[in-house]
Design a protein around this motif. Structure first.
Motif, PDB file in Angstrom:
ATOM      1  N   ASP A 216     -23.015  48.476 -49.605  1.00 36.13           N
ATOM      2  CA  ASP A 216     -22.266  48.503 -50.862  1.00 36.13           C
ATOM      3  C   ASP A 216     -23.190  48.843 -52.033  1.00 36.13           C
ATOM      4  O   ASP A 216     -22.895  49.702 -52.856  1.00 36.13           O
ATOM      5  CB  ASP A 216     -21.608  47.135 -51.092  1.00 36.13           C
ATOM      6  CG  ASP A 216     -20.794  47.100 -52.378  1.00 36.13           C
ATOM      7  OD1 ASP A 216     -19.675  47.644 -52.362  1.00 36.13           O
ATOM      8  OD2 ASP A 216     -21.271  46.550 -53.386  1.00 36.13           O
ATOM      9  N   HIS A 220     -23.096  52.161 -54.466  1.00 30.57           N
ATOM     10  CA  HIS A 220     -22.955  52.170 -55.925  1.00 30.57           C
ATOM     11  C   HIS A 220     -24.071  52.997 -56.569  1.00 30.57           C
ATOM     12  O   HIS A 220     -23.841  53.758 -57.495  1.00 30.57           O
ATOM     13  CB  HIS A 220     -23.008  50.747 -56.494  1.00 30.57           C
ATOM     14  CG  HIS A 220     -21.767  49.951 -56.234  1.00 30.57           C
ATOM     15  ND1 HIS A 220     -20.516  50.394 -56.593  1.00 30.57           N
ATOM     16  CD2 HIS A 220     -21.584  48.746 -55.657  1.00 30.57           C
ATOM     17  CE1 HIS A 220     -19.618  49.472 -56.242  1.00 30.57           C
ATOM     18  NE2 HIS A 220     -20.234  48.480 -55.661  1.00 30.57           N
ATOM     19  N   HIS A 273     -15.204  51.133 -56.182  1.00 25.49           N
ATOM     20  CA  HIS A 273     -14.091  50.577 -55.405  1.00 25.49           C
ATOM     21  C   HIS A 273     -13.312  49.617 -56.279  1.00 25.49           C
ATOM     22  O   HIS A 273     -13.787  49.208 -57.331  1.00 25.49           O
ATOM     23  CB  HIS A 273     -14.593  49.896 -54.120  1.00 25.49           C
ATOM     24  CG  HIS A 273     -15.607  48.832 -54.363  1.00 25.49           C
ATOM     25  ND1 HIS A 273     -15.278  47.554 -54.751  1.00 25.49           N
ATOM     26  CD2 HIS A 273     -16.970  48.858 -54.298  1.00 25.49           C
ATOM     27  CE1 HIS A 273     -16.373  46.840 -54.894  1.00 25.49           C
ATOM     28  NE2 HIS A 273     -17.420  47.606 -54.639  1.00 25.49           N
TER      29      HIS A 273
END
Ligand SMILES: [Zn+2]
Length: 421
Positions: A216, A220, A273
């Motif tokens: 994650d 990003h 997201h």
């Protein structure tokens, strides 16, 4: 004077309307006071290992590269030879907290959580971890405490890294995952000499939860097409391989461990997201080990949609789930009660069990969901004027009793497949 009265009335109406919006939409729909229902009286697994690769979207995990090779060779071999796989469909908001709540507690987080702060527990809820005998969890300080805080007693243990480690600007965030793997190695090592820990680790109904935030964070900072994101998938794959081997070794290959790998949400091409694009809502699910069915090949496999076309998995049955269904699956594998607030439906397609056992587990699951409905209906009845109260016509108490009678009749005749439907 009249103008003031008008303004005040207008203001009052606005306040009432504004308040009612919060009251209607930002009040938790969760109810309390249900009796727990045990999922499985003779569970196949003694322990469950849950790997959550935060922000890992399904296509980047399953697709093969130009040479036809997988980025996750270990998990690909699991899919080919050992277990079941599919896409787990998540809901919006595609954020870490609601994703983990759906996975581990089995319900889709209500909006009141957003209004009352992201990291705290605005309402108490039950979870697979709370129902377990012990849960050991490793990972981010943003995720672990919410399951430990709500748990009764101190059987949900957390080992989290300091917040400074989560540095978005860092060149490569996969060290967040390496940190987790190293800590688990250390625990298992201590578990060979420390008597108390050894005793705990050898109990049944226990859970290991690996929260892996590297993918994650890399997504990003560098986007999901980046080398960093894709390399991180490789690192997680080899970490899972190493952990699995270590755990099997620790338990002398007793065949009583169930494993699950999934994600809380995916990620858009531009590294964000939260919304409902398929890149954000479609995540992978791989399950294997005790109680999980073996791969289904040939005629029996269901036709896959175009989404999984490039994954070279057409020969194997794909079993999709809704994200909240993973909670009852985990509960059933180790035989703990279904979390009482869960709305997940046990995905029996993942189980290696006979029709009778599938029926019993699914029946307990139905009763567990129904008990929430019954409590909710009682609450409504008490807060509504008796003349205006109407039970939901599709599920009145009379209909409920009739359905249960019908199911009992079918099972007495041994007709489990029909009873399951
Ligand atoms: Zn994120």
């Amino acid at each position: 004077m009249r103008t003031w009265a008008l303004i005040l009335t207008g203001l009052y109406v606005h306040i009432v309307l504004f308040y009612s919006i919060f009251d209607i939409y930002f009040t938790s729909p969760l109810v309390h006071g249900m009796t727990p229902h045990v999922s499985n009286e003779s569970p196949p697994a003694k322990r469950l290992i849950l790997f959550v690769a935060d922000g890992l979207r399904a296509d980047k995990f399953f697709e093969v590269d130009d040479d036809g090779k997988s980025r996750a060779p270990y998990l690909r071999s699991v899919i080919d030879n050992k277990g079941a796989w599919g896409v787990s469909h998540t809901r919006v908001p595609t954020e870490s907290r609601p994703g983990h709540v759906a996975l581990i507690a089995g319900f889709y987080e209500d909006v009141s959580a957003v209004a009352k702060g992201w990291k705290e527990n605005p309402v108490e809820f039950d979870s697979v971890f709370n129902e377990s005998r012990y849960t050991w969890s490793w990972g981010s300080p943003d995720i672990l405490p919410m399951f430990a805080k709500g748990a009764s007693g101190d059987h949900v243990l957390t080992d989290q890294y300091p917040p400074e480690l989560e540095d978005f600007a860092d060149s490569n965030s996969s060290k967040l995952d390496t940190w987790v793997f190293d800590r688990v190695k250390a625990l298992l090592k201590t578990g060979k000499s420390d008597r108390k820990l050894m005793e705990q680790l050898n109990k049944d109904k226990i859970v290991f939860f690996f929260h892996l935030l590297g993918i994650d964070t890399n997504g990003h900072s560098h986007k999901p097409q980046s080398r960093e994101y894709l390399e991180n998938i490789k690192l997680v794959d080899s970490g899972i391989k190493e952990m699995t081997e270590l755990i099997e070794q620790y338990y002398d290959n007793d065949g009583r461990t169930a494993y699950l790998m999934t994600a809380d949400h995916g990620m858009t091409n531009w590294g964000s997201h939260g919304a409902g694009h398929p890149h954000e809502t479609l995540t992978p699910l791989v399950a294997w080990g005790a109680g999980v069915r073996k791969p289904v090949t040939g005629k029996e496999r269901v036709d896959q949609d175009s989404y999984s076309e490039d994954w070279n998995l057409r020969h194997l049955k794909r079993s999709d789930v809704q994200q909240a269904d993973i909670a009852p699956l985990m509960a059933c594998l180790i035989g703990i009660p279904y979390p009482v607030n869960s709305v997940g439906i046990l995905p029996i397609d993942y189980l290696d069990a006979d029709d009778h056992q599938k029926f019993l587990s699914l029946y307990a699951n139905a009763k567990q969901i129904l008990s929430q409905y019954q409590i909710k209906m009682e609450q409504r009845k008490q807060t509504t004027l008796s003349m205006t109260f109407r039970p939901y016509s599709e599920l009145t108490p009379v209909l409920q009793a009739e359905m249960i009678r019908h199911i009992n009749k079918l099972t007495q005749a041994g007709n489990y497949p029909t009873a399951v439907i």
